[in-house]
Design a protein around this motif. Structure first.
Motif, PDB file in Angstrom:
ATOM      1  N   ARG A  54       0.806  -1.218   0.000  1.00  0.00           N
ATOM      2  CA  ARG A  54       0.000   0.000   0.000  1.00  0.00           C
ATOM      3  C   ARG A  54       0.841   1.271   0.000  1.00  0.00           C
ATOM      4  O   ARG A  54       0.595   2.189  -0.780  1.00  0.00           O
ATOM      5  N   THR A  55       1.813   1.340   0.900  1.00  0.00           N
ATOM      6  CA  THR A  55       2.514   2.618   1.060  1.00  0.00           C
ATOM      7  C   THR A  55       3.266   2.966  -0.214  1.00  0.00           C
ATOM      8  O   THR A  55       3.158   4.067  -0.749  1.00  0.00           O
ATOM      9  N   ARG A 104      11.442   3.977   3.112  1.00  0.00           N
ATOM     10  CA  ARG A 104      11.071   2.967   4.120  1.00  0.00           C
ATOM     11  C   ARG A 104      12.330   2.190   4.442  1.00  0.00           C
ATOM     12  O   ARG A 104      13.044   1.745   3.531  1.00  0.00           O
ATOM     13  N   HIS A 132       5.295   5.785  11.605  1.00  0.00           N
ATOM     14  CA  HIS A 132       4.786   5.672  10.233  1.00  0.00           C
ATOM     15  C   HIS A 132       3.809   6.843  10.046  1.00  0.00           C
ATOM     16  O   HIS A 132       2.594   6.658   9.995  1.00  0.00           O
ATOM     17  N   GLN A 135       1.008   6.983   7.310  1.00  0.00           N
ATOM     18  CA  GLN A 135      -0.128   6.094   7.594  1.00  0.00           C
ATOM     19  C   GLN A 135      -1.069   6.802   8.574  1.00  0.00           C
ATOM     20  O   GLN A 135      -2.291   6.729   8.445  1.00  0.00           O
ATOM     21  N   ARG A 165       4.448   0.091  14.236  1.00  0.00           N
ATOM     22  CA  ARG A 165       4.843   1.513  14.245  1.00  0.00           C
ATOM     23  C   ARG A 165       3.679   2.459  13.996  1.00  0.00           C
ATOM     24  O   ARG A 165       3.695   3.614  14.414  1.00  0.00           O
ATOM     25  N   THR A 166       2.647   1.987  13.286  1.00  0.00           N
ATOM     26  CA  THR A 166       1.553   2.915  12.938  1.00  0.00           C
ATOM     27  C   THR A 166       0.861   3.438  14.189  1.00  0.00           C
ATOM     28  O   THR A 166       0.447   4.582  14.234  1.00  0.00           O
ATOM     29  N   ARG A 257      -1.877  -6.033  13.273  1.00  0.00           N
ATOM     30  CA  ARG A 257      -1.442  -7.434  13.318  1.00  0.00           C
ATOM     31  C   ARG A 257      -0.202  -7.558  14.205  1.00  0.00           C
ATOM     32  O   ARG A 257       0.480  -6.553  14.474  1.00  0.00           O
ATOM     33  N   GLN A 259       3.471  -8.048  14.629  1.00  0.00           N
ATOM     34  CA  GLN A 259       4.574  -7.773  13.696  1.00  0.00           C
ATOM     35  C   GLN A 259       5.665  -8.836  13.891  1.00  0.00           C
ATOM     36  O   GLN A 259       6.710  -8.565  14.488  1.00  0.00           O
ATOM     37  N   ARG A 262       9.411  -8.326  13.409  1.00  0.00           N
ATOM     38  CA  ARG A 262      10.194  -7.482  14.308  1.00  0.00           C
ATOM     39  C   ARG A 262      10.358  -8.079  15.708  1.00  0.00           C
ATOM     40  O   ARG A 262      11.040  -7.493  16.545  1.00  0.00           O
ATOM     41  N   PRO A 295      -4.283  -0.612   9.421  1.00  0.00           N
ATOM     42  CA  PRO A 295      -3.373  -0.106   8.383  1.00  0.00           C
ATOM     43  C   PRO A 295      -3.181  -1.112   7.251  1.00  0.00           C
ATOM     44  O   PRO A 295      -2.720  -0.749   6.179  1.00  0.00           O
ATOM     45  N   LEU A 296      -3.506  -2.377   7.515  1.00  0.00           N
ATOM     46  CA  LEU A 296      -3.328  -3.503   6.584  1.00  0.00           C
ATOM     47  C   LEU A 296      -1.823  -3.722   6.326  1.00  0.00           C
ATOM     48  O   LEU A 296      -1.070  -2.767   6.416  1.00  0.00           O
ATOM     49  N   PRO A 297      -1.358  -4.877   6.042  1.00  0.00           N
ATOM     50  CA  PRO A 297      -2.136  -6.085   5.771  1.00  0.00           C
ATOM     51  C   PRO A 297      -2.704  -6.708   7.044  1.00  0.00           C
ATOM     52  O   PRO A 297      -2.080  -6.649   8.093  1.00  0.00           O
TER      53      PRO A 297
HETATM   54  C1  NCD Z   1       1.908  -1.093   8.103  1.00  0.00           C
HETATM   55  C2  NCD Z   1       3.417  -0.955   8.198  1.00  0.00           C
HETATM   56  O1  NCD Z   1       4.149  -1.213   7.245  1.00  0.00           O
HETATM   57  O2  NCD Z   1       3.840  -0.540   9.280  1.00  0.00           O
HETATM   58  N1  NCD Z   1       1.463  -1.264   6.780  1.00  0.00           N
HETATM   59  C3  NCD Z   1       1.239  -0.168   5.985  1.00  0.00           C
HETATM   60  O3  NCD Z   1       2.139   0.591   5.717  1.00  0.00           O
HETATM   61  N2  NCD Z   1      -0.001   0.069   5.580  1.00  0.00           N
HETATM   62  C4  NCD Z   1       1.335  -2.070   9.057  1.00  0.00           C
HETATM   63  C5  NCD Z   1       1.794  -3.491   9.018  1.00  0.00           C
HETATM   64  O4  NCD Z   1       2.666  -3.892   8.245  1.00  0.00           O
HETATM   65  O5  NCD Z   1       1.239  -4.261   9.811  1.00  0.00           O
END
Ligand code: NCD
Length: 391
Positions: A54-55, A104, A132, A135, A165-166, A257, A259, A262, A295-297
């Motif tokens: 997405r980003t 990124r 982020h 986002q 991070r979002t 979700r 992560q 990480r 924020p998906l996924p």
């Molecule tokens: C998020 C990210 O990359 O932090 N995705 C995004 O940019 N929409 C969230 C995630 O990966 O869970």
């Protein structure tokens, strides 16, 4: 020459600037399918050293829809990073080819570092488990579209709040706009200490550790530990540190979700054992008007059965990434003005030889050429300028 602006942290824009940016995004939303070419001749460098759908694509779609062009690097192994080139040198070079860099990177603070070395504007598209901020712009814009405002709301952050991070950028923004934030996470996956401290400083209250109880039992009869950041705890009807979910009118639930990529090896047993958001969950009175954001996924934290529910806004939220990023790019490239009060710049100080100990901070991986500096928004809490951890 006007001073360049970067967008590295959600702190870099004031509330007023964010509101104006959203008015520009409204305009972009209407122009989306008409070619207007205001940025013809401009080139964006899109550097994605971590996976992204997405980003990256919404940034690239935004630049293309504005009439600009894009060059991309999405594989660190195929770039000079794999030969040991420093991030500072790489961004110096990319900024000599482009007018704007979107980065990124797996390390916290990488975008701050890039902004220091790049003469062109830098946008943080996610720096490790740190922030982020773009986002967050999409999340706030989605809230504004569904709730009509950004302040005075009750929002639940739900899931992996430590490594996601979002939620860091979002919690800071929501509280700054005067929205209350209830954080529900598994023990060990709460917001990082530096974010929690700042939320307390902003609300002017101490963090409320509470137990969420729920007679309708969305949590399968278990009491849930939660942390509340609000200016008026009375308004939540908390008694003896217990919050009855039945008495809450929630405006939004923001789900993330786990992560896994990480999680340090020592923490691989941590699991997101919170119940998924499904039809049964949303049937609770507390969520009758709650929009579901993510924020998906998604992996398994939102059940597919609610995708058609009018409260499920996550796919629309992702779509809004294009007009929001069009507005941001246009502003940073000087094609839109914001004549409102700016965010106060952080005051940096040098801190002798003491260096940040966060193993995920860019200062650790990039090494000696970086000078450690700190910043503060309250007495005695000095944060690393790259990753914001307290030194
Ligand atoms: C998020 C990210 O990359 O932090 N995705 C995004 O940019 N929409 C969230 C995630 O990966 O869970």
């Amino acid at each position: 020459m006007t001073e360049k602006r970067d967008f590295i942290s959600i702190d870099d824009f004031s509330n007023e600037e964010i509101e104006v940016l959203f008015v520009i995004a409204d305009k972009m939303n209407q122009l989306l399918h008409r070619s207007h070419g205001v940025l013809a001749g401009h080139l964006m460098g899109s550097l994605f050293l971590e996976p992204s759908t997405r980003t990256r694509l919404s940034f690239e779609a935004a630049m293309n829809r504005l009439g600009g062009r894009v060059i991309t690097m999405s594989d660190a192994a195929a770039s000079s990073f794999s030969k040991g080139e420093s991030l500072a040198d790489s961004v110096r070079i990319v900024s000599s080819y482009t007018d704007l860099i979107v980065l990124r990177h797996p390390q916290a603070g990488a975008a701050r570092l890039a902004a220091e070395y790049a003469p062109v504007p830098v946008i943080n598209a996610g720096d490790g488990g740190h922030e982020h901020p773009t986002q967050t712009l999409c999340d706030l814009y989605a809230l504004r579209q569904t709730k009509g405002r950004l302040g005075g709301l009750k929002v639940i952050l739900y899931g992996d709040l430590k490594y996601g991070r979002t939620t860091h950028s979002l919690a800071l923004a929501l509280v700054r706009f005067g929205t209350d934030v209830l954080c529900i996470a598994e023990p060990g996956l709460e917001l990082p200490a530096y974010v929690r401290e700042r939320l307390c400083a902003m609300t002017g209250t101490v963090e409320q550790g509470i137990r969420v109880v729920d007679e309708n039992s969305v949590f399968s009869g278990k009491e849930r530990q939660a942390l509340l950041y609000c200016r008026d705890p009375q308004a939540w009807g908390i008694e003896d540190d217990r919050l009855k979910l039945d008495g809450v009118h929630c405006d939004a639930i923001y789900v993330t979700r786990l992560q896994r990529e990480r999680l340090p090896k020592s923490e691989t047993t941590l699991a997101q054992a919170l119940p998924p958001i499904d039809a049964r969950f949303l049937a609770h009175d507390a969520f009758v008007d709650a929009v579901v954001l993510h924020p998906l996924p998604r992996v398994d934290e939102i059940a597919h059965e609610i995708d058609g529910d009018p409260r499920s806004f996550y796919f629309r939220q992702a779509a809004l990434g294009v007009p929001v990023r069009m507005a941001l790019i246009s502003f940073l490239l000087g094609h839109e003005m914001m004549r409102v009060e700016r965010a106060k710049p952080r005051i940096f100080e040098e801190r002798g030889k003491k260096r940040c100990q966060n193993p995920n901070c860019v200062i650790v991986s990039e090494g000696e050429y970086l000078l450690q500096r700190v910043w503060s928004d309250q007495e005695d809490a000095w944060h690393c300028i790259f990753c914001d951890e307290v030194l």
